[in-house]
Scaffold this motif. Structure first.
Motif, PDB file in Angstrom:
ATOM      1  N   ASP A 303       0.859  -1.179   0.000  1.00  0.00           N
ATOM      2  CA  ASP A 303       0.000   0.000   0.000  1.00  0.00           C
ATOM      3  C   ASP A 303       0.892   1.224   0.000  1.00  0.00           C
ATOM      4  OD1 ASP A 303      -2.360  -1.521   0.165  1.00  0.00           O
ATOM      5  OD2 ASP A 303      -2.183  -1.649   2.344  1.00  0.00           O
ATOM      6  N   ALA A 304       0.466   2.267  -0.704  1.00  0.00           N
ATOM      7  CA  ALA A 304       1.278   3.480  -0.783  1.00  0.00           C
ATOM      8  C   ALA A 304       0.391   4.707  -0.670  1.00  0.00           C
ATOM      9  CB  ALA A 304       2.068   3.512  -2.093  1.00  0.00           C
ATOM     10  N   ARG A 305       0.902   5.686   0.029  1.00  0.00           N
ATOM     11  CA  ARG A 305       0.254   6.990   0.110  1.00  0.00           C
ATOM     12  C   ARG A 305       1.068   7.935  -0.755  1.00  0.00           C
ATOM     13  NH1 ARG A 305      -4.780   8.828   1.378  1.00  0.00           N
ATOM     14  NH2 ARG A 305      -4.710  10.989   2.125  1.00  0.00           N
ATOM     15  N   VAL A 306       0.533   8.300  -1.912  1.00  0.00           N
ATOM     16  CA  VAL A 306       1.229   9.135  -2.888  1.00  0.00           C
ATOM     17  C   VAL A 306       0.661  10.543  -2.774  1.00  0.00           C
ATOM     18  CG1 VAL A 306       1.843   9.395  -5.314  1.00  0.00           C
ATOM     19  CG2 VAL A 306       1.485   7.113  -4.361  1.00  0.00           C
ATOM     20  N   ASP A 307       1.351  11.402  -2.063  1.00  0.00           N
ATOM     21  CA  ASP A 307       0.800  12.698  -1.677  1.00  0.00           C
ATOM     22  C   ASP A 307      -0.575  12.455  -1.035  1.00  0.00           C
ATOM     23  OD1 ASP A 307       3.042  14.089  -2.416  1.00  0.00           O
ATOM     24  OD2 ASP A 307       2.262  14.736  -4.360  1.00  0.00           O
ATOM     25  N   GLY A 308      -1.643  12.885  -1.659  1.00  0.00           N
ATOM     26  CA  GLY A 308      -2.960  12.696  -1.067  1.00  0.00           C
ATOM     27  C   GLY A 308      -3.732  11.517  -1.616  1.00  0.00           C
ATOM     28  N   THR A 309      -3.102  10.675  -2.429  1.00  0.00           N
ATOM     29  CA  THR A 309      -3.793   9.550  -3.070  1.00  0.00           C
ATOM     30  C   THR A 309      -3.296   8.228  -2.506  1.00  0.00           C
ATOM     31  OG1 THR A 309      -3.977  10.826  -5.123  1.00  0.00           O
ATOM     32  CG2 THR A 309      -4.292   8.445  -5.275  1.00  0.00           C
ATOM     33  N   THR A 310      -4.216   7.287  -2.306  1.00  0.00           N
ATOM     34  CA  THR A 310      -3.865   5.967  -1.787  1.00  0.00           C
ATOM     35  C   THR A 310      -3.868   4.931  -2.906  1.00  0.00           C
ATOM     36  OG1 THR A 310      -4.799   6.482   0.383  1.00  0.00           O
ATOM     37  CG2 THR A 310      -4.495   4.157  -0.159  1.00  0.00           C
ATOM     38  N   LEU A 311      -2.790   4.176  -3.001  1.00  0.00           N
ATOM     39  CA  LEU A 311      -2.712   3.021  -3.899  1.00  0.00           C
ATOM     40  C   LEU A 311      -2.726   1.770  -3.034  1.00  0.00           C
ATOM     41  CD1 LEU A 311       0.059   4.087  -6.478  1.00  0.00           C
ATOM     42  CD2 LEU A 311      -2.413   4.331  -6.663  1.00  0.00           C
ATOM     43  N   SER A 312      -3.654   0.855  -3.311  1.00  0.00           N
ATOM     44  CA  SER A 312      -3.821  -0.329  -2.471  1.00  0.00           C
ATOM     45  C   SER A 312      -3.438  -1.591  -3.207  1.00  0.00           C
ATOM     46  CB  SER A 312      -5.277  -0.438  -1.991  1.00  0.00           C
ATOM     47  OG  SER A 312      -5.655   0.709  -1.257  1.00  0.00           O
ATOM     48  N   SER A 313      -2.875  -2.542  -2.461  1.00  0.00           N
ATOM     49  CA  SER A 313      -2.608  -3.907  -2.935  1.00  0.00           C
ATOM     50  C   SER A 313      -1.815  -3.934  -4.238  1.00  0.00           C
ATOM     51  CB  SER A 313      -3.924  -4.676  -3.102  1.00  0.00           C
ATOM     52  OG  SER A 313      -4.609  -4.755  -1.875  1.00  0.00           O
ATOM     53  N   GLN A 314      -0.760  -3.163  -4.306  1.00  0.00           N
ATOM     54  CA  GLN A 314       0.096  -3.147  -5.488  1.00  0.00           C
ATOM     55  C   GLN A 314       1.077  -4.323  -5.445  1.00  0.00           C
ATOM     56  OE1 GLN A 314      -0.321  -0.403  -7.972  1.00  0.00           O
ATOM     57  NE2 GLN A 314      -2.147  -0.581  -6.691  1.00  0.00           N
ATOM     58  N   GLN A 315       1.302  -4.942  -6.596  1.00  0.00           N
ATOM     59  CA  GLN A 315       2.307  -6.003  -6.669  1.00  0.00           C
ATOM     60  C   GLN A 315       3.716  -5.444  -6.802  1.00  0.00           C
ATOM     61  OE1 GLN A 315       0.124  -7.620  -9.988  1.00  0.00           O
ATOM     62  NE2 GLN A 315       0.223  -9.646  -9.077  1.00  0.00           N
ATOM     63  N   ALA A 316       3.831  -4.322  -7.463  1.00  0.00           N
ATOM     64  CA  ALA A 316       5.132  -3.681  -7.638  1.00  0.00           C
ATOM     65  C   ALA A 316       4.924  -2.172  -7.650  1.00  0.00           C
ATOM     66  CB  ALA A 316       5.799  -4.139  -8.935  1.00  0.00           C
ATOM     67  N   LEU A 317       5.907  -1.470  -7.119  1.00  0.00           N
ATOM     68  CA  LEU A 317       5.853  -0.015  -7.074  1.00  0.00           C
ATOM     69  C   LEU A 317       7.248   0.507  -7.386  1.00  0.00           C
ATOM     70  CD1 LEU A 317       3.801   2.312  -6.249  1.00  0.00           C
ATOM     71  CD2 LEU A 317       5.049   2.360  -4.083  1.00  0.00           C
ATOM     72  N   LEU A 318       7.322   1.450  -8.307  1.00  0.00           N
ATOM     73  CA  LEU A 318       8.591   2.053  -8.667  1.00  0.00           C
ATOM     74  C   LEU A 318       8.507   3.556  -8.470  1.00  0.00           C
ATOM     75  CD1 LEU A 318      11.067   1.209 -11.413  1.00  0.00           C
ATOM     76  CD2 LEU A 318      10.215   3.549 -11.341  1.00  0.00           C
ATOM     77  N   VAL A 319       9.472   4.102  -7.746  1.00  0.00           N
ATOM     78  CA  VAL A 319       9.559   5.532  -7.497  1.00  0.00           C
ATOM     79  C   VAL A 319      10.860   6.027  -8.115  1.00  0.00           C
ATOM     80  CG1 VAL A 319       9.621   7.344  -5.751  1.00  0.00           C
ATOM     81  CG2 VAL A 319       8.282   5.261  -5.343  1.00  0.00           C
ATOM     82  N   SER A 320      10.768   7.060  -8.958  1.00  0.00           N
ATOM     83  CA  SER A 320      11.951   7.536  -9.667  1.00  0.00           C
ATOM     84  C   SER A 320      12.272   8.981  -9.311  1.00  0.00           C
ATOM     85  CB  SER A 320      11.759   7.408 -11.183  1.00  0.00           C
ATOM     86  OG  SER A 320      10.640   8.156 -11.628  1.00  0.00           O
ATOM     87  N   ASN A 321      13.552   9.297  -9.351  1.00  0.00           N
ATOM     88  CA  ASN A 321      14.035  10.660  -9.179  1.00  0.00           C
ATOM     89  C   ASN A 321      13.719  11.426 -10.458  1.00  0.00           C
ATOM     90  OD1 ASN A 321      15.486  13.027  -8.854  1.00  0.00           O
ATOM     91  ND2 ASN A 321      17.503  12.042  -8.918  1.00  0.00           N
ATOM     92  N   ASN A 322      12.584  12.116 -10.466  1.00  0.00           N
ATOM     93  CA  ASN A 322      11.979  12.753 -11.632  1.00  0.00           C
ATOM     94  C   ASN A 322      11.330  11.692 -12.529  1.00  0.00           C
ATOM     95  OD1 ASN A 322      12.645  15.939 -12.075  1.00  0.00           O
ATOM     96  ND2 ASN A 322      14.178  14.938 -10.768  1.00  0.00           N
ATOM     97  N   PRO A 323      10.196  12.018 -13.115  1.00  0.00           N
ATOM     98  CA  PRO A 323       9.414  11.015 -13.852  1.00  0.00           C
ATOM     99  C   PRO A 323       9.977  10.701 -15.226  1.00  0.00           C
ATOM    100  CG  PRO A 323       8.292  13.137 -13.898  1.00  0.00           C
ATOM    101  CD  PRO A 323       9.484  13.307 -12.990  1.00  0.00           C
TER     102      PRO A 323
END
Length: 452
Positions: A303-323
């Motif tokens: 589960d991830a809290r992306v600023d004000g948005t919630t992402l639930s039950s993700q199998q994979a999550l990638l966060v990058s330094n600039n999109p």
């Protein structure tokens, strides 16, 4: 002084013309399809779409299962496009399919070029840099299959006045401690010839002391060097910055107090890279683990809290330094168009069955299984006390929750004035924007520029 890039007065007119050509090519595709209705035009579209769906299902079965199901998936993935081609050839539909593909290819090419020309790239601001007096470079002789020795980087750096700390592959060293010691001894520049993980550790020390940082593209993939516009084929050219360099400021990612320059991965990929055998057999290790990680006992959701948005039950999550420009850019030689926009890129994936895999193949970034966002803060949680994390490719374990943020403009990077530069990625096609660009009147802004 900063270097700028300008667009000539005809740039907007060229963008409008290309947008109209893109629309015309789409119309041409429709006309070809209508004219070919009696000769199997709909069969071409239907067979192509069905082939794509079956291929996606086959890939899912191959990745997420073992045994006969995996074998059947491999056969489906290979045979479905072959079957489509055989159908086109047998029924005499190959010419219609070829014309449709050409029209659509021209439409996409014109659309992307029009979008790029309509919004010229904001130039990266650079400033002249003085020659460092006491540069210190940390070099990993094993990185990139031995590029340090192959390109004589130690000798070249010492000729230019740098002190080189050569790591001993048989005795793992704390590169951050080595960088701190170099600063304490008076270094006025820190640099690394090694992989992106090592680059990030030393970059954090350089940013902490507001020292310039030199990137030498001696790693395997060199994603950070690529997005800085450096020469990846000849890392010795990066050393030219010591005598003829300029400085750019870029953002630095932060995960739980640790710096990253490229990406942080959670979930399936992070679990795979934890395995010791992964470095020697990447594909084999991934295939052996995927069924358990996707559907079996090893399934773990994020589960991830992306600023004000919630992402639930993700199998994979990638966060990058600039999109990245689009999710497609993450495969192979994916690029980030900028490193100074002050935002994290976020990509979440949740594909639980063959139907969702097919939906992802057909709809791409519009699929319900794929989430693409930008953010300033990402907090990742799971039901475990610790979570697997891959930071710039390095396998780690971190206590939950894990927080990712960005430090805008934190890193001063010294780059050669003469460098290949960044290849601007193709923008994602937005047909609403293309139609507006093609047919709306041009407006003139207060600064004398034109826009559609």
């Amino acid at each position: 002084m900063g270097r700028t890039r300008t667009t000539g007065p005809g740039g907007n007119g060229a963008a409008r013309l290309l947008a109209r050509l893109a629309v015309l090519a789409v119309v041409g595709s429709v006309v070809v399809l209508v004219l070919a209705l009696g000769e199997g035009g709909l069969v071409v579209v239907g067979a192509g779409l069905l082939g794509l769906i079956v291929c996606a299902v086959g890939i899912w079965w191959f990745v997420a299962h073992r045994g006969l199901v995996r074998l059947g998936g491999a056969l489906l993935a290979v045979m479905s496009p072959v079957a489509v081609l055989v159908l086109f050839a047998h029924d005499g539909l190959w010419l219609t399919a070829l014309v449709l593909c050409l029209c659509w290819g021209v439409a996409l090419a014109c659309a992307r070029t029009a979008l790029r020309k309509s919004r010229p790239e904001r130039p990266t601001r650079t400033r002249a840099a003085s020659r460092p007096n006491r540069p210190v470079l940390i070099m990993n002789p094993k990185s990139g299959g031995g590029k340090v020795g192959r390109f004589r980087l130690v000798e070249r750096a010492e000729e230019l006045g740098a002190r080189v700390i050569l790591l001993d592959p048989s005795a793992p060293a704390d590169v951050a401690a080595l960088a701190r010691q170099a600063v304490a001894e008076g270094a006025d520049l820190l640099g690394v010839a090694g992989g992106d993980g090592t680059q990030a550790l030393v970059a954090a020390i350089a940013a902490e002391h507001d020292l310039p940082f030199l990137v030498v593209s001696a790693g395997t993939r060199n994603h950070f060097a690529m997005d800085l516009g450096l020469d990846r084929s000849d890392p010795s050219r990066c050393l030219d910055a010591l005598t003829a360099g300029e400085e750019v400021r870029v953002d630095l990612g932060d995960i739980a107090g640790r710096a990253f320059v490229n990406t942080v991965s959670f979930g399936v990929y992070a679990d795979v890279v934890q395995r010791p055998e992964y470095r020697d057999d990447k594909a084999g290790t991934a295939l052996s683990l995927m069924p358990d990680l996707l559907l079996g006992e090893g399934v773990r959701r994020l589960d991830a809290r992306v600023d004000g948005t919630t992402l639930s039950s993700q199998q994979a999550l990638l966060v990058s330094n600039n999109p990245y420009t689009s999710p497609d850019e993450l495969s192979g030689g994916g690029r980030r168009p900028r490193l100074d926009d002050g935002e994290l890129g976020v990509l979440g994936i949740r594909v639980e069955d063959a139907a969702q895999a097919a939906d992802l193949a057909v709809r791409g970034s519009k699929s319900t299984g794929l989430t693409v966002m930008t953010a300033h803060r990402v907090e990742v949680t799971t039901d475990a006390d610790e979570i697997s994390v891959a930071v710039d490719g390095e396998a780690l374990r971190m206590p939950t929750p894990v927080v990712c943020t960005l430090r805008p403009g934190a890193l001063r990077v010294l780059v050669p004035r003469d460098r290949p530069g960044v290849v601007v990625p193709e923008p994602p096609v937005n047909w609403r924007r293309i139609i507006d660009l093609a047919f709306r009147r041009t407006e003139r802004t207060a600064d004398g520029q034109t826009r559609a």
